[in-house]
Motif scaffolding. Structure first.
Motif, PDB file in Angstrom:
ATOM      1  N   LEU A   1       0.808  -1.217   0.000  1.00 47.01           N
ATOM      2  CA  LEU A   1       0.000   0.000   0.000  1.00 47.01           C
ATOM      3  C   LEU A   1       0.845   1.274   0.000  1.00 47.01           C
ATOM      4  N   SER A   2       2.040   1.212   0.597  1.00 44.90           N
ATOM      5  CA  SER A   2       2.891   2.408   0.651  1.00 44.90           C
ATOM      6  C   SER A   2       3.359   2.835  -0.736  1.00 44.90           C
ATOM      7  N   ASN A   3       3.336   1.921  -1.693  1.00 47.20           N
ATOM      8  CA  ASN A   3       3.724   2.269  -3.067  1.00 47.20           C
ATOM      9  C   ASN A   3       2.653   3.066  -3.789  1.00 47.20           C
ATOM     10  N   THR A   4       1.393   2.935  -3.355  1.00 45.20           N
ATOM     11  CA  THR A   4       0.305   3.641  -4.034  1.00 45.20           C
ATOM     12  C   THR A   4      -0.331   4.732  -3.169  1.00 45.20           C
ATOM     13  N   ILE A   5      -0.238   4.580  -1.857  1.00 49.33           N
ATOM     14  CA  ILE A   5      -0.812   5.575  -0.943  1.00 49.33           C
ATOM     15  C   ILE A   5       0.343   6.167  -0.142  1.00 49.33           C
ATOM     16  N   GLY A   6       0.643   7.414  -0.385  1.00 48.97           N
ATOM     17  CA  GLY A   6       1.819   8.046   0.205  1.00 48.97           C
ATOM     18  C   GLY A   6       1.820   8.136   1.723  1.00 48.97           C
ATOM     19  N   THR A   7       0.658   8.144   2.347  1.00 46.43           N
ATOM     20  CA  THR A   7       0.606   8.295   3.804  1.00 46.43           C
ATOM     21  C   THR A   7       0.787   6.985   4.552  1.00 46.43           C
ATOM     22  N   VAL A   8       0.748   5.864   3.849  1.00 42.54           N
ATOM     23  CA  VAL A   8       0.929   4.557   4.491  1.00 42.54           C
ATOM     24  C   VAL A   8       2.420   4.290   4.612  1.00 42.54           C
ATOM     25  N   LYS A   9       2.860   3.945   5.821  1.00 41.53           N
ATOM     26  CA  LYS A   9       4.273   3.631   6.033  1.00 41.53           C
ATOM     27  C   LYS A   9       4.407   2.238   6.632  1.00 41.53           C
ATOM     28  N   HIS A  10       5.558   1.628   6.356  1.00 41.45           N
ATOM     29  CA  HIS A  10       5.836   0.298   6.906  1.00 41.45           C
ATOM     30  C   HIS A  10       5.994   0.417   8.421  1.00 41.45           C
ATOM     31  N   HIS A  11       5.450  -0.546   9.120  1.00 38.94           N
ATOM     32  CA  HIS A  11       5.425  -0.593  10.589  1.00 38.94           C
ATOM     33  C   HIS A  11       4.525   0.489  11.175  1.00 38.94           C
ATOM     34  N   GLY A  12       3.552   0.911  10.391  1.00 37.02           N
ATOM     35  CA  GLY A  12       2.594   1.891  10.869  1.00 37.02           C
ATOM     36  C   GLY A  12       1.345   1.211  11.412  1.00 37.02           C
ATOM     37  N   ILE A  13       0.203   1.713  11.026  1.00 35.17           N
ATOM     38  CA  ILE A  13      -1.088   1.268  11.553  1.00 35.17           C
ATOM     39  C   ILE A  13      -1.334  -0.222  11.313  1.00 35.17           C
ATOM     40  N   PHE A  14      -0.849  -0.763  10.217  1.00 33.82           N
ATOM     41  CA  PHE A  14      -1.108  -2.179   9.910  1.00 33.82           C
ATOM     42  C   PHE A  14      -0.352  -3.138  10.826  1.00 33.82           C
ATOM     43  N   HIS A  15       0.597  -2.610  11.575  1.00 33.42           N
ATOM     44  CA  HIS A  15       1.353  -3.422  12.530  1.00 33.42           C
ATOM     45  C   HIS A  15       0.848  -3.195  13.952  1.00 33.42           C
ATOM     46  N   THR A  16      -0.465  -3.091  14.098  1.00 35.29           N
ATOM     47  CA  THR A  16      -1.095  -2.977  15.413  1.00 35.29           C
ATOM     48  C   THR A  16      -2.085  -4.122  15.593  1.00 35.29           C
ATOM     49  N   VAL A  17      -2.332  -4.461  16.843  1.00 40.51           N
ATOM     50  CA  VAL A  17      -3.310  -5.515  17.140  1.00 40.51           C
ATOM     51  C   VAL A  17      -4.694  -5.084  16.648  1.00 40.51           C
ATOM     52  N   LEU A  18      -4.992  -3.799  16.756  1.00 40.60           N
ATOM     53  CA  LEU A  18      -6.284  -3.283  16.281  1.00 40.60           C
ATOM     54  C   LEU A  18      -6.457  -3.530  14.780  1.00 40.60           C
ATOM     55  N   ALA A  19      -5.453  -3.164  13.989  1.00 43.69           N
ATOM     56  CA  ALA A  19      -5.547  -3.355  12.538  1.00 43.69           C
ATOM     57  C   ALA A  19      -5.620  -4.827  12.182  1.00 43.69           C
TER      58      ALA A  19
END
Length: 182
Positions: free
Chosen positions: A48-66
């Motif tokens: 997703l970081s390749n197409t959506i500039g605000t998504v970063k590795h180890h960001g929101i997707f690396h949470t228990v919530l996500a």
């Protein structure tokens, strides 16, 4: 953080208790065999970081919530597909077919959380730290136990996960009937 092999191995380790709680051996094998692939799910942020500039590795997707949200969305789909493809077959018991949607959620969630845990094991020396309990606890968490490209750790996790599941499979195998002398 470990590499792909280490993440898959950690997922195998975290999914292994299925052999102890799922009655049908064939369903446990399906649960582990399909579920461990979702050990890479939080790394969807790399794509997703390749197409959506605000998504970063180890960001929101690396949470228990996500991971929980992704499991709630993807898990029932996985369970439904397994029920349609494997229901009534030798790899998916009839009892499990009734609970297929919830089994899908659990397998995706456990494998995804295993990924997050594996990333906690290393310090953010080559990558951003993760905040696994965001928004409840918004601090980075890292234990600095392993290095990303350490082949001993990555292969060790993978082979350890395979060995653990094979051992539990053998343990779950029913004993052959004993022959009695007449």
């Amino acid at each position: 953080m470990v590499d792909v092999l280490g993440h898959l191995g950690m997922a195998l380790i975290w999914l292994a208790p299925a052999w102890l709680v799922i009655d049908a051996r064939k369903t446990a094998a399906t649960f582990v065999g399909v579920g461990f692939w979702f050990g890479m799910l939080p790394d969807v942020d790399l794509v997703l970081s390749n197409t959506i500039g605000t998504v970063k590795h180890h960001g929101i997707f690396h949470t228990v919530l996500a991971v929980g949200i992704m499991a709630a969305v993807v898990g029932p789909i996985v369970g439904y597909v397994l029920k349609r493809v494997l229901g009534g077959s030798t790899w998916f018991s009839d009892a499990a077919a009734d609970d297929a949607l919830s089994l899908g959620v659990v397998m995706v969630f456990v494998a995804g959380v295993a990924h997050v845990f594996a990333d906690i094991l290393s310090a953010p020396d080559i990558s951003e730290g993760i905040e696994p309990f965001w928004p409840v606890y918004a601090q980075t968490l890292g234990i600095d136990l392993v290095w990303y490209n350490n082949p001993w750790v990555n292969w060790g996790l993978f082979l350890g996960g395979v060995a653990l599941n094979v051992a539990l499979y053998v343990r779950a195998t029913p004993e052959p009937p004993r022959r009695t002398r007449a």
